[in-house]
Design an enzyme around this catalytic site. Sequence first.
Site, PDB file in Angstrom:
ATOM      1  N   GLY A 151       0.685  -1.346  -0.395  1.00  0.00           N
ATOM      2  CA  GLY A 151       0.023   0.216  -0.003  1.00  0.00           C
ATOM      3  C   GLY A 151       1.052   1.095  -0.067  1.00  0.00           C
ATOM      4  N   ILE A 178      -0.972   6.509   4.334  1.00  0.00           N
ATOM      5  CA  ILE A 178      -0.127   6.468   5.974  1.00  0.00           C
ATOM      6  C   ILE A 178       1.443   6.223   5.053  1.00  0.00           C
ATOM      7  CG2 ILE A 178       0.331   3.966   7.737  1.00  0.00           C
ATOM      8  CD1 ILE A 178      -2.892   4.106   7.118  1.00  0.00           C
ATOM      9  N   SER A 179       1.680   5.390   4.085  1.00  0.00           N
ATOM     10  CA  SER A 179       2.677   5.012   3.477  1.00  0.00           C
ATOM     11  C   SER A 179       3.282   6.990   3.427  1.00  0.00           C
ATOM     12  CB  SER A 179       2.644   4.579   1.905  1.00  0.00           C
ATOM     13  OG  SER A 179       2.346   3.268   3.601  1.00  0.00           O
ATOM     14  N   ARG A 232      -3.512   7.065  21.712  1.00  0.00           N
ATOM     15  CA  ARG A 232      -4.809   7.222  21.843  1.00  0.00           C
ATOM     16  C   ARG A 232      -5.263   7.708  22.754  1.00  0.00           C
ATOM     17  NH1 ARG A 232      -7.226   5.353  16.550  1.00  0.00           N
ATOM     18  NH2 ARG A 232      -7.339   7.365  14.833  1.00  0.00           N
ATOM     19  N   GLN A 273       0.080 -12.436   0.792  1.00  0.00           N
ATOM     20  CA  GLN A 273       0.902 -11.602   0.594  1.00  0.00           C
ATOM     21  C   GLN A 273       1.544 -12.676   2.025  1.00  0.00           C
ATOM     22  OE1 GLN A 273       0.388  -8.048   1.976  1.00  0.00           O
ATOM     23  NE2 GLN A 273       0.043  -6.992   0.250  1.00  0.00           N
ATOM     24  N   ASP A 276      -3.734   2.870  19.113  1.00  0.00           N
ATOM     25  CA  ASP A 276      -4.464   2.906  20.426  1.00  0.00           C
ATOM     26  C   ASP A 276      -4.781   2.800  21.080  1.00  0.00           C
ATOM     27  OD1 ASP A 276      -6.834   1.854  18.559  1.00  0.00           O
ATOM     28  OD2 ASP A 276      -5.888  -0.469  18.473  1.00  0.00           O
ATOM     29  N   HIS A 308      -8.039  -4.318  17.243  1.00  0.00           N
ATOM     30  CA  HIS A 308      -8.271  -3.080  16.801  1.00  0.00           C
ATOM     31  C   HIS A 308      -9.667  -2.740  16.282  1.00  0.00           C
ATOM     32  CE1 HIS A 308      -7.290   0.264  15.115  1.00  0.00           C
ATOM     33  NE2 HIS A 308      -7.921   0.373  14.307  1.00  0.00           N
ATOM     34  N   ALA A 341       1.703   3.654  -1.248  1.00  0.00           N
ATOM     35  CA  ALA A 341       1.193   4.724  -2.748  1.00  0.00           C
ATOM     36  C   ALA A 341       0.438   5.717  -1.846  1.00  0.00           C
ATOM     37  CB  ALA A 341       0.474   4.524  -3.975  1.00  0.00           C
ATOM     38  N   GLY A 342      -0.302   4.747  -0.489  1.00  0.00           N
ATOM     39  CA  GLY A 342      -1.023   5.527  -0.364  1.00  0.00           C
ATOM     40  C   GLY A 342      -0.918   6.861   1.118  1.00  0.00           C
ATOM     41  N   GLY A 393      -3.325  -2.675   8.028  1.00  0.00           N
ATOM     42  CA  GLY A 393      -4.317  -3.514   6.947  1.00  0.00           C
ATOM     43  C   GLY A 393      -5.019  -3.587   7.855  1.00  0.00           C
TER      44      GLY A 393
END
Length: 433
Positions: free
Chosen positions: A105, A110-111, A256, A206, A253, A281, A107-108, A224
């Site tokens: 991921g 978060i990355s 937070r 994966q 978490d 989660h 290109a997202g 993910g």
Amino acid sequence: MAMAELSTPKTTSPFLQSSSRLRLSSKLHLSNHFRHLLLPPLPTTPNSKISCSVSQNSQAPVAAQENGLVKTKKECYGVFCLTYDLKAEEETKSWKKLINIAVSGAAGMISNHLLFKLASGEVFGPDQPIALKLLGSERSIQALEGVAMELEDSLFPLLREVDIGTDPYEVFQDVEWALLIGAKPRGPGMERAALLDINGQIFADQGKALNAVASPNVKVLVVGNPCNTNALICLKNAPNIPAKNFHALTRLDENRAKCQLALKAGVFYDKVSNMTIWGNHSTTQVPDFLNARINGVPVKEVITDHKWLEEGFTESVQKRGGLLIQKWGRSSAASTAVSIVDAIKSLVTPTPEGDWFSTGVYTNGNPYGIAEDLVFSMPCRSKDVEIDDYLRKRIAKSEAELLAEKKCVAHLTGEGIAFCDLGPVDTMLPGEV
């Protein structure tokens, strides 16, 4: 080097420290499937050491070959076209071995925050060279090229190589860390069981790829969602990799929860320690105020509003992600990237004496009576963990949810035919509306 120990009541698990100084391969070449960036290694001092809580693989990077010839890629950008040939006399035994890090991921959003933290040395140290292996989809390949160009333009001295690709069997070759971020978000009207199946397929594939081509001791952090069950699917499809090497991210978490306790107590967040997130989660997660401390004092002695702790605090942590979406119109990205950095640091550096951290781990052999064969968040490197009736009841609810999710993905873990009965309450993810 010793893996971070699972919590055991009334005991302390010391870290074993050692150093690893391995030679970096003098040549790396372009593969037909990737675009590479390779810069000459920086020397480190002969006596430099790194203390870690995880072992490192001693295999050097291997160039992709076909019929004895190194394959090359015609189309590339900037220095990704180049291969630097290092002369033998330039090598030194004091170089740290290159760490190969895969990010799915890539290109997202978060990355987009995480990759630059990795490349800067913030995560593995200012003298540790890294190679980034970026996994995307056919649809995101141009975006991956853009990410690679930005990394190139940032001139990170520790970033020696960047590979981009869409095939996990190629991208995961010899990686020592796999940060699995890419997953499909749940769209409007999508059943929770359908999301488990769709993303489960991704992580099953994966896991098989990691099992086939990654370092035998690769460390895997699943981000993910639903990350606990995705981590279980991944490890079930990678039987050659130790199950203790798989983690599900619950550090956001934990962060937070620390923030909310600090705000209530009127202290800075670094005064909050021994914070645990138990379970899934999801909105059944259990932020543990019973064992947390503020300035070394139990939270319940500092914050005397126990009703707020049991209701307001717990709910605010469970629903923080959803509230952020309502305010900003998007899910958390930067704070998730920060929590990934925090999680990795906790795994590769000794935990401060008396403290611990939260991560989703494989439950076989756990001392808390949690059902085995799950990935469940609990305290690691801890001691003197207390569980009262209130905490145990909350933990049991999250445990039941994970057991139900496990039945939903039985066809992906090799345990027979899937049967999905998730109950009337949908408590999938804390970041969903």
